[in-house]
Design an enzyme around this catalytic site. Sequence first.
Site, PDB file in Angstrom:
ATOM      1  NE  ARG A   1      -3.598  -2.274   2.678  1.00 30.86           N
ATOM      2  CZ  ARG A   1      -3.332  -3.442   3.262  1.00 30.86           C
ATOM      3  NH1 ARG A   1      -2.143  -3.633   3.830  1.00 30.86           N
ATOM      4  NH2 ARG A   1      -4.234  -4.410   3.287  1.00 30.86           N
TER       5      ARG A   1
ATOM      6  CE  LYS B   1      -6.285  -0.613   4.721  1.00 30.45           C
ATOM      7  NZ  LYS B   1      -7.529  -0.697   3.930  1.00 30.45           N
TER       8      LYS B   1
ATOM      9  CG  HIS C   1      -3.709   1.706  -3.329  1.00 33.10           C
ATOM     10  ND1 HIS C   1      -2.501   1.707  -2.658  1.00 33.10           N
ATOM     11  CD2 HIS C   1      -4.645   2.017  -2.399  1.00 33.10           C
ATOM     12  CE1 HIS C   1      -2.700   1.995  -1.381  1.00 33.10           C
ATOM     13  NE2 HIS C   1      -3.984   2.203  -1.203  1.00 33.10           N
TER      14      HIS C   1
ATOM     15  NE  ARG D   1      -3.039  -3.019  -1.861  1.00 31.71           N
ATOM     16  CZ  ARG D   1      -2.657  -3.918  -0.974  1.00 31.71           C
ATOM     17  NH1 ARG D   1      -1.356  -4.177  -0.814  1.00 31.71           N
ATOM     18  NH2 ARG D   1      -3.535  -4.581  -0.233  1.00 31.71           N
TER      19      ARG D   1
ATOM     20  CG  HIS E   1      -6.365  -8.393   0.467  1.00 34.68           C
ATOM     21  ND1 HIS E   1      -6.598  -8.650  -0.874  1.00 34.68           N
ATOM     22  CD2 HIS E   1      -6.151  -7.052   0.551  1.00 34.68           C
ATOM     23  CE1 HIS E   1      -6.524  -7.511  -1.557  1.00 34.68           C
ATOM     24  NE2 HIS E   1      -6.254  -6.536  -0.713  1.00 34.68           N
TER      25      HIS E   1
ATOM     26  CE1 TYR F   1      -6.221  -6.053  -7.791  1.00 32.74           C
ATOM     27  CE2 TYR F   1      -6.521  -7.249  -5.736  1.00 32.74           C
ATOM     28  CZ  TYR F   1      -6.247  -6.082  -6.411  1.00 32.74           C
ATOM     29  OH  TYR F   1      -5.998  -4.928  -5.705  1.00 32.74           O
TER      30      TYR F   1
END
Length: 297
Positions: free
Chosen positions: A147, A171, A243, A246, A269, A278
């Site tokens: 990120r 995160k 992003h 990414r 994730h 994706y």
Amino acid sequence: MKDSALIELFLNEIWIEKQLSQNTIASYRLDLTALIQWLEKQQLTLINLDAIDLQTFLGERLNQGYKATSTARLLSAMRKLFQYLYREKYRTDDPSAVLSSPKLPSRLPKYLTEQQVTDLLNSPDVDIPLELRDKAMMELLYATGLRVTELVSLTIENININQGIVRVVGKGNKERIVPIGEEATYWIRQFMLYGRPFLLHGQSSDVVFPSKRALQMTRQTFWHRIKHYALLSDIDINSLSPHVLRHAFATHLVNHGADLRVVQMLLGHSDLSTTQIYTHVAKERLKHLHERYHPRG
């Protein structure tokens, strides 16, 4: 207690409990400030409003042209706030419990083709220290799928060039180890030798990629740099997001057959469903190629 003080108590609580990023906290503060400003005009407070008041507020926001995504984010912040106020006995009920979320359009992430990525990465003039930094940052971003916040805050102690890995605290304070790859490793070495000392001006810094003032770069500054190189590469900046590399990292891995759980791990994730977007990007790409090149497409 004033509404603004209640919001700060709430934000401090979730920052500690949920370990949310400063960017998320700032977004919550912005959204909830809009709510209390509206309440003041209605001569209401967080303590005496009801569900109908919240519905009216959200309806007015939508009528003013705010996107469904913005409204959904606002509603999420409001729900957490009123759950907190109820739990801490500031209120005897949770008026947000009956609110329904706006339907969001299913959007595929914006990404670049492999050729566009190559053009973008080749745009910086690596004889200029600042652009050598940008080159190394973009190579690392495409090689790892970090990120932007993780990239600009990356510290020296969290990168091992000899082993070719970075340790990322993402995160929720979740840690992951991501391989760098040979190309990115080369350009990081070049920057550390020839670019970084020039940018530091003899000062010390923990961050790998300092600004020209020897400070930590902001996300906004890096996004500005990305758009600059996109223009040099004849890439439509309207098709970009901060992003973009990414998303390109993940999409190109999936296109080349990478296991989705490996991509999930590399991206950090927590939920596989977040990564599955994706696969839809890859399917859309295949559909486009079929329509373009198949005689009966």
